[in-house]
Design an enzyme around this catalytic site. Structure first.
Site, PDB file in Angstrom:
ATOM      1  N   GLU A   1      82.146  -1.346  65.041  1.00 17.94           N
ATOM      2  CA  GLU A   1      82.217  -0.852  66.414  1.00 17.94           C
ATOM      3  C   GLU A   1      83.533  -1.296  67.068  1.00 17.94           C
ATOM      4  O   GLU A   1      84.204  -0.519  67.754  1.00 17.94           O
ATOM      5  CB  GLU A   1      81.032  -1.453  67.168  1.00 17.94           C
ATOM      6  CG  GLU A   1      80.758  -0.918  68.524  1.00 17.94           C
ATOM      7  CD  GLU A   1      79.544  -1.614  69.128  1.00 17.94           C
ATOM      8  OE1 GLU A   1      79.146  -2.706  68.651  1.00 17.94           O
ATOM      9  OE2 GLU A   1      79.010  -1.056  70.095  1.00 17.94           O
TER      10      GLU A   1
ATOM     11  N   ILE B   1      72.383  -6.599  75.529  1.00 17.86           N
ATOM     12  CA  ILE B   1      73.264  -5.570  76.098  1.00 17.86           C
ATOM     13  C   ILE B   1      73.293  -4.364  75.166  1.00 17.86           C
ATOM     14  O   ILE B   1      74.287  -4.129  74.461  1.00 17.86           O
ATOM     15  CB  ILE B   1      74.700  -6.111  76.338  1.00 17.86           C
ATOM     16  CG1 ILE B   1      74.679  -7.476  77.021  1.00 17.86           C
ATOM     17  CG2 ILE B   1      75.509  -5.109  77.170  1.00 17.86           C
ATOM     18  CD1 ILE B   1      76.070  -8.108  77.228  1.00 17.86           C
ATOM     19  N   PRO B   2      72.198  -3.583  75.095  1.00 19.34           N
ATOM     20  CA  PRO B   2      72.290  -2.348  74.312  1.00 19.34           C
ATOM     21  C   PRO B   2      73.360  -1.439  74.924  1.00 19.34           C
ATOM     22  O   PRO B   2      73.513  -1.404  76.155  1.00 19.34           O
ATOM     23  CB  PRO B   2      70.888  -1.741  74.421  1.00 19.34           C
ATOM     24  CG  PRO B   2      70.210  -2.443  75.541  1.00 19.34           C
ATOM     25  CD  PRO B   2      70.886  -3.757  75.716  1.00 19.34           C
ATOM     26  N   HIS B   3      74.095  -0.748  74.071  1.00 19.29           N
ATOM     27  CA  HIS B   3      75.222   0.026  74.594  1.00 19.29           C
ATOM     28  C   HIS B   3      75.635   1.096  73.596  1.00 19.29           C
ATOM     29  O   HIS B   3      75.319   0.983  72.406  1.00 19.29           O
ATOM     30  CB  HIS B   3      76.411  -0.896  74.881  1.00 19.29           C
ATOM     31  CG  HIS B   3      76.851  -1.669  73.683  1.00 19.29           C
ATOM     32  ND1 HIS B   3      76.279  -2.871  73.328  1.00 19.29           N
ATOM     33  CD2 HIS B   3      77.757  -1.401  72.725  1.00 19.29           C
ATOM     34  CE1 HIS B   3      76.837  -3.323  72.217  1.00 19.29           C
ATOM     35  NE2 HIS B   3      77.741  -2.449  71.821  1.00 19.29           N
ATOM     36  N   ALA B   4      76.335   2.088  74.091  1.00 17.22           N
ATOM     37  CA  ALA B   4      76.860   3.127  73.202  1.00 17.22           C
ATOM     38  C   ALA B   4      77.865   3.980  73.956  1.00 17.22           C
ATOM     39  O   ALA B   4      77.799   4.082  75.182  1.00 17.22           O
ATOM     40  CB  ALA B   4      75.732   4.015  72.684  1.00 17.22           C
TER      41      ALA B   4
END
Lengths: 162, 154
Positions: free
Chosen positions: A61, B65-68
């Protein structure tokens, strides 16, 4: 052409409209004083590394985002180059990676630049910015004068008249 | 300030009962979808889960901190969930998670996304702030805390 206390200017570019206004001002100034203009964009590796070490990012990422930030940088540097070319000015550009303020200050020192130009320092966007705003760090750490560009209308009018 | 700009009171959820991490992400995705123009729930949740499968976004000390970066949103947006009982986010320290920040951005907003995640990670280090958020009893109180935190008046 007037003489100026700077023969070389380093322009710090980030992915903002404020940076493009700073570019317009830098171009006008470089033309007026016959100075060389070197535009740099720094990929903020420190932020990426912080997020990796805080376990917010996984490795691939971080790599993906770094790649996209590089593309942003190239796009903005190309835009600055086009703005200069439209005014008949040839400039140099460079994409760097690292701690933003350190890279900009080091580049100015390396080139023996007499002036660093940065975009407007806005109100901090986060509590982190209060401590780590890269523009403010450039102001504090630079070894030559630093000019922050404000006033969109004045700048654009100056650029148009160049 | 960035957090109070991207998180609004409509995007704050307080769980009084037990939920698992997938339900937590699902609930926050619902809040996003119902409160953001241009949000596509299916796309944003697929991208969030895809990131979560690569590794837990539980960063320890009770925070996740889920994120995308996703085409499921049209601008940088955030949501915050507060769990009274704690959620097993499968983070490295194994501690139950009480605060869940969901941060999403369109793929082209790399810089703003990086800054937002960095801002969350920065305040997450402050245990006093996290404790206040954890104890908040309403979305409005959460927003007041975020406002005070980011302006430095806490």
């Amino acid at each position: 052409m007037s003489s100026a206390p700077f023969a070389k200017i380093v322009l710090s570019v980030d992915a903002t409209e404020a940076a493009l206004d700073a570019a317009r001002y830098a171009i006008a100034l470089a033309k007026a004083y016959g100075a060389q203009l070197h535009a740099v964009y720094v990929v903020n590796e420190r932020m990426l590394e912080e997020l990796l070490s805080a376990k917010v990012f996984v490795q691939d990422e971080e790599v993906d985002l770094e790649h996209d930030l590089e593309e942003d940088g190239r796009r903005y540097l190309d835009a600055v180059e086009r703005l200069a070319r439209d005014k008949g000015l040839v400039i140099t550009t460079e994409l760097l990676k690292g701690v933003v303020h350190r890279e900009v200050v080091d580049k100015a020192t390396q080139l023996n630049a007499g002036l660093i130009i940065i975009g407007e320092i806005e109100e901090p966007m986060s509590r982190r910015d209060v401590y780590f705003d890269e523009g403010e760090m450039i102001l504090r750490r630079a070894k030559c004068p630093v000019l922050t560009v404000k006033g969109e209308e004045i700048v654009r009018s100056l650029y148009e008249d160049t | 300030m960035i957090l109070e700009r991207i998180i609004s009171s409509e995007r704050v959820k307080i769980w009084d009962t037990e939920v698992d991490k997938w339900t937590a992400i699902d609930d926050l995705a619902d809040l996003m979808a119902s409160s953001c123009d241009g949000c596509n729930r299916e796309v944003l949740i697929d991208d969030t889960l895809e990131r979560e499968y690569k590794g837990s976004t539980g960063i320890g000390k009770g925070i996740a901190i889920p994120h995308a970066r996703t085409t499921g949103v049209s601008s940088l947006v955030g949501a915050l969930g507060i769990s009274r009982k704690g959620i097993d986010f499968e983070g490295e320290d194994g501690q139950p998670c009480h605060l869940v920040f969901l941060i999403l951005a369109p793929p082209e907003e790399s810089t703003a996304y990086l800054k937002a995640l960095s801002a969350v990670a920065f305040i997450a280090k402050d245990e006093a702030i996290m404790s206040r958020l954890k104890s908040a009893t309403s979305p409005e109180e959460v927003m007041q805390i975020l406002e005070q935190v980011e302006s430095g008046n806490h």
